[in-house]
Design an enzyme around this catalytic site. Sequence first.
Site, PDB file in Angstrom:
ATOM      1  N   CYS A  96       0.832  -1.327   0.131  1.00 33.66           N
ATOM      2  CA  CYS A  96      -0.065   0.036   0.122  1.00 33.66           C
ATOM      3  C   CYS A  96       0.948   1.196   0.005  1.00 33.66           C
ATOM      4  O   CYS A  96       0.008   2.290  -0.346  1.00 33.66           O
ATOM      5  CB  CYS A  96      -0.817  -0.096   1.089  1.00 33.66           C
ATOM      6  SG  CYS A  96      -2.016  -1.373   1.190  1.00 33.66           S
ATOM      7  N   HIS A 156      -3.272   6.922   3.117  1.00 32.95           N
ATOM      8  CA  HIS A 156      -3.923   5.616   2.567  1.00 32.95           C
ATOM      9  C   HIS A 156      -5.443   5.436   3.181  1.00 32.95           C
ATOM     10  O   HIS A 156      -5.717   5.517   4.331  1.00 32.95           O
ATOM     11  CB  HIS A 156      -3.002   4.455   2.901  1.00 32.95           C
ATOM     12  CG  HIS A 156      -3.451   3.222   2.615  1.00 32.95           C
ATOM     13  ND1 HIS A 156      -3.883   2.825   1.283  1.00 32.95           N
ATOM     14  CD2 HIS A 156      -3.442   1.838   3.384  1.00 32.95           C
ATOM     15  CE1 HIS A 156      -4.206   1.600   1.198  1.00 32.95           C
ATOM     16  NE2 HIS A 156      -3.821   0.937   2.515  1.00 32.95           N
ATOM     17  N   ASN A 216     -10.600   0.074   0.007  1.00 31.99           N
ATOM     18  CA  ASN A 216      -9.077   0.101  -0.051  1.00 31.99           C
ATOM     19  C   ASN A 216      -8.607  -0.403  -1.245  1.00 31.99           C
ATOM     20  O   ASN A 216      -8.685  -1.331  -1.585  1.00 31.99           O
ATOM     21  CB  ASN A 216      -8.559  -0.566   1.284  1.00 31.99           C
ATOM     22  CG  ASN A 216      -7.105  -0.705   1.420  1.00 31.99           C
ATOM     23  OD1 ASN A 216      -6.455  -0.451   0.589  1.00 31.99           O
ATOM     24  ND2 ASN A 216      -6.715  -1.413   2.489  1.00 31.99           N
TER      25      ASN A 216
HETATM   26  N1  ACO Z   1     -19.552  -8.530   8.859  1.00 24.86           N
HETATM   27  C1  ACO Z   1     -20.255  -8.971   9.722  1.00 24.86           C
HETATM   28  N2  ACO Z   1     -19.347  -9.316  10.826  1.00 24.86           N
HETATM   29  C2  ACO Z   1     -18.077  -9.384  10.704  1.00 24.86           C
HETATM   30  C3  ACO Z   1     -17.444  -9.027   9.395  1.00 24.86           C
HETATM   31  C4  ACO Z   1     -18.278  -8.591   8.358  1.00 24.86           C
HETATM   32  N3  ACO Z   1     -17.918  -8.378   7.138  1.00 24.86           N
HETATM   33  N4  ACO Z   1     -16.330  -8.981   9.610  1.00 24.86           N
HETATM   34  C5  ACO Z   1     -15.930  -9.764  10.804  1.00 24.86           C
HETATM   35  N5  ACO Z   1     -17.064  -9.638  11.356  1.00 24.86           N
HETATM   36  C6  ACO Z   1     -17.285 -10.044  12.666  1.00 24.86           C
HETATM   37  C7  ACO Z   1     -16.013 -10.924  13.467  1.00 24.86           C
HETATM   38  O1  ACO Z   1     -16.220 -12.103  13.062  1.00 24.86           O
HETATM   39  C8  ACO Z   1     -16.467 -10.733  14.914  1.00 24.86           C
HETATM   40  O2  ACO Z   1     -17.313 -11.640  15.394  1.00 24.86           O
HETATM   41  P1  ACO Z   1     -17.128 -12.170  16.859  1.00 24.86           P
HETATM   42  O3  ACO Z   1     -17.237 -10.904  17.739  1.00 24.86           O
HETATM   43  O4  ACO Z   1     -18.379 -12.955  16.807  1.00 24.86           O
HETATM   44  O5  ACO Z   1     -15.867 -12.827  16.686  1.00 24.86           O
HETATM   45  C9  ACO Z   1     -16.710  -9.339  15.019  1.00 24.86           C
HETATM   46  O6  ACO Z   1     -17.164  -8.910  13.770  1.00 24.86           O
HETATM   47  C10 ACO Z   1     -15.470  -8.305  15.399  1.00 24.86           C
HETATM   48  O7  ACO Z   1     -14.379  -8.407  14.309  1.00 24.86           O
HETATM   49  P2  ACO Z   1     -13.035  -7.742  14.655  1.00 24.86           P
HETATM   50  O8  ACO Z   1     -12.310  -8.048  13.578  1.00 24.86           O
HETATM   51  O9  ACO Z   1     -12.627  -7.556  15.932  1.00 24.86           O
HETATM   52  O10 ACO Z   1     -13.609  -6.351  13.784  1.00 24.86           O
HETATM   53  P3  ACO Z   1     -12.954  -4.995  14.157  1.00 24.86           P
HETATM   54  O11 ACO Z   1     -13.489  -3.990  14.971  1.00 24.86           O
HETATM   55  O12 ACO Z   1     -11.510  -5.156  14.246  1.00 24.86           O
HETATM   56  O13 ACO Z   1     -12.727  -4.442  12.532  1.00 24.86           O
HETATM   57  C11 ACO Z   1     -11.617  -4.435  10.446  1.00 24.86           C
HETATM   58  C12 ACO Z   1     -12.305  -5.472  11.362  1.00 24.86           C
HETATM   59  C13 ACO Z   1     -12.375  -3.402   9.853  1.00 24.86           C
HETATM   60  C14 ACO Z   1     -10.699  -5.283   9.592  1.00 24.86           C
HETATM   61  C15 ACO Z   1     -10.640  -3.578  11.301  1.00 24.86           C
HETATM   62  O14 ACO Z   1      -9.607  -4.428  12.106  1.00 24.86           O
HETATM   63  C16 ACO Z   1      -9.598  -3.075  10.351  1.00 24.86           C
HETATM   64  O15 ACO Z   1      -9.895  -2.115   9.765  1.00 24.86           O
HETATM   65  N6  ACO Z   1      -8.439  -3.092  10.469  1.00 24.86           N
HETATM   66  C17 ACO Z   1      -7.175  -2.558   9.847  1.00 24.86           C
HETATM   67  C18 ACO Z   1      -7.311  -3.328   8.365  1.00 24.86           C
HETATM   68  C19 ACO Z   1      -6.478  -2.389   7.295  1.00 24.86           C
HETATM   69  O16 ACO Z   1      -6.422  -1.461   7.396  1.00 24.86           O
HETATM   70  N7  ACO Z   1      -5.947  -3.325   6.359  1.00 24.86           N
HETATM   71  C20 ACO Z   1      -5.253  -2.473   5.405  1.00 24.86           C
HETATM   72  C21 ACO Z   1      -3.954  -3.058   5.222  1.00 24.86           C
HETATM   73  S1  ACO Z   1      -3.969  -3.908   3.658  1.00 24.86           S
HETATM   74  C22 ACO Z   1      -4.105  -3.160   2.459  1.00 24.86           C
HETATM   75  O17 ACO Z   1      -4.095  -1.905   2.616  1.00 24.86           O
HETATM   76  C23 ACO Z   1      -3.900  -3.701   1.032  1.00 24.86           C
END
Ligand code: ACO
Length: 315
Positions: free
Chosen positions: A108, A242, A272
């Site tokens: 990224c 980003h 993204n």
């Molecule tokens: N829809 C519904 N529920 C979902 C989904 C979805 N799409 N995805 C996950 N869940 C659920 C999980 O299973 C979990 O359920 P549980 O509590 O029963 O176990 C719950 O939601 C919470 O999941 P978390 O992973 O803890 O959610 P979080 O608040 O951390 O959000 C996210 C996840 C959006 C991915 C966040 O962590 C994030 O944005 N991280 C940064 C990722 C990033 O920036 N990546 C980019 C780098 S790579 C690149 O740019 C190419």
Amino acid sequence: MKILGTGSALPKKVVKNDDLAAFLDTNDEWISTRTGIRERRVLSDETLQSLAERAGKAALENAGVAPEEIDYVLVTTVQAETMSPALACDIQNAIGLKCMGMDINGGCTGFIAALAVAEGLIASGRAKKILIVSAEALSRFADWTDRSTCVLFGDAAGAAVVGEGEGIKDIRFASEPRRDVLCASTPPGNSPFAVDPAPAQYLKMQGQEVYKFAVSHSFRDIREMLAYHDLQPEDIDFYVLHQANMRILEAVRTRLKVDEGCFPHNIERTGNTSSATIPVLLDELNRAGKLKPGCRVILNAFGAGLCTGTAYLEL
Ligand code: ACO
């Protein structure tokens, strides 16, 4: 070096959060509140190459630079149309370029990595004008059965023409090897000599770990850049970060204590798109007439590696 013009191209297919709920256990409310994303553009009957060509041509037109004036084309991508040849070679005919081309995989942070490579080529006198195209098809990279990752990504290409000038003041990178939190693998091949080759694996991510890294490192790197140039956060007109998650943007913005208007975003429409997010957003700001001479801009990206890149520009 300075930016002479920008361009971008998005696929025509719009995928809304509700469209994902048709085949995944997810919903618009979860995706939009956790990420800020409402829709993304995804390749259907177009190719990544066609997006890269459209963005590259648009940047040349915007810069008022003829294709034959370009000395190098640098494409940033995590996965080109083919592993070989490079996408930079494939797009040359359609754009009318007659120069050396190569791909850069900086995850990224790719666009900022390409700025650094271009700066070196221009400073050494080997090039006067360079076309950078960041073209990404994360829809091919993501596992569309994994709701925790595929909802985040989209496809896009963003481009910039750079040339001699005084606009880009500083570019810095940092890296922390963390394959455990963000990784996608290539096909293992069929070598009869390979012992236990690992099977190909779609993108796997520990979202919360990436989130923590992104907020803490983006804030740290921006603060260090500002301090080095004796600037206060409010001296910057635009922080072009980003576009990975609206909550990451908000967390960095509130730590810097700057107004919402300084943190432009388009993640709600694009998702993204890896290295394409920054040049696509730059192009939107440019075409909206917001990038005025004298504007101070910070670019900052984080991603696979894990690594970060930060650039300070005065337009
Ligand atoms: N829809 C519904 N529920 C979902 C989904 C979805 N799409 N995805 C996950 N869940 C659920 C999980 O299973 C979990 O359920 P549980 O509590 O029963 O176990 C719950 O939601 C919470 O999941 P978390 O992973 O803890 O959610 P979080 O608040 O951390 O959000 C996210 C996840 C959006 C991915 C966040 O962590 C994030 O944005 N991280 C940064 C990722 C990033 O920036 N990546 C980019 C780098 S790579 C690149 O740019 C190419």
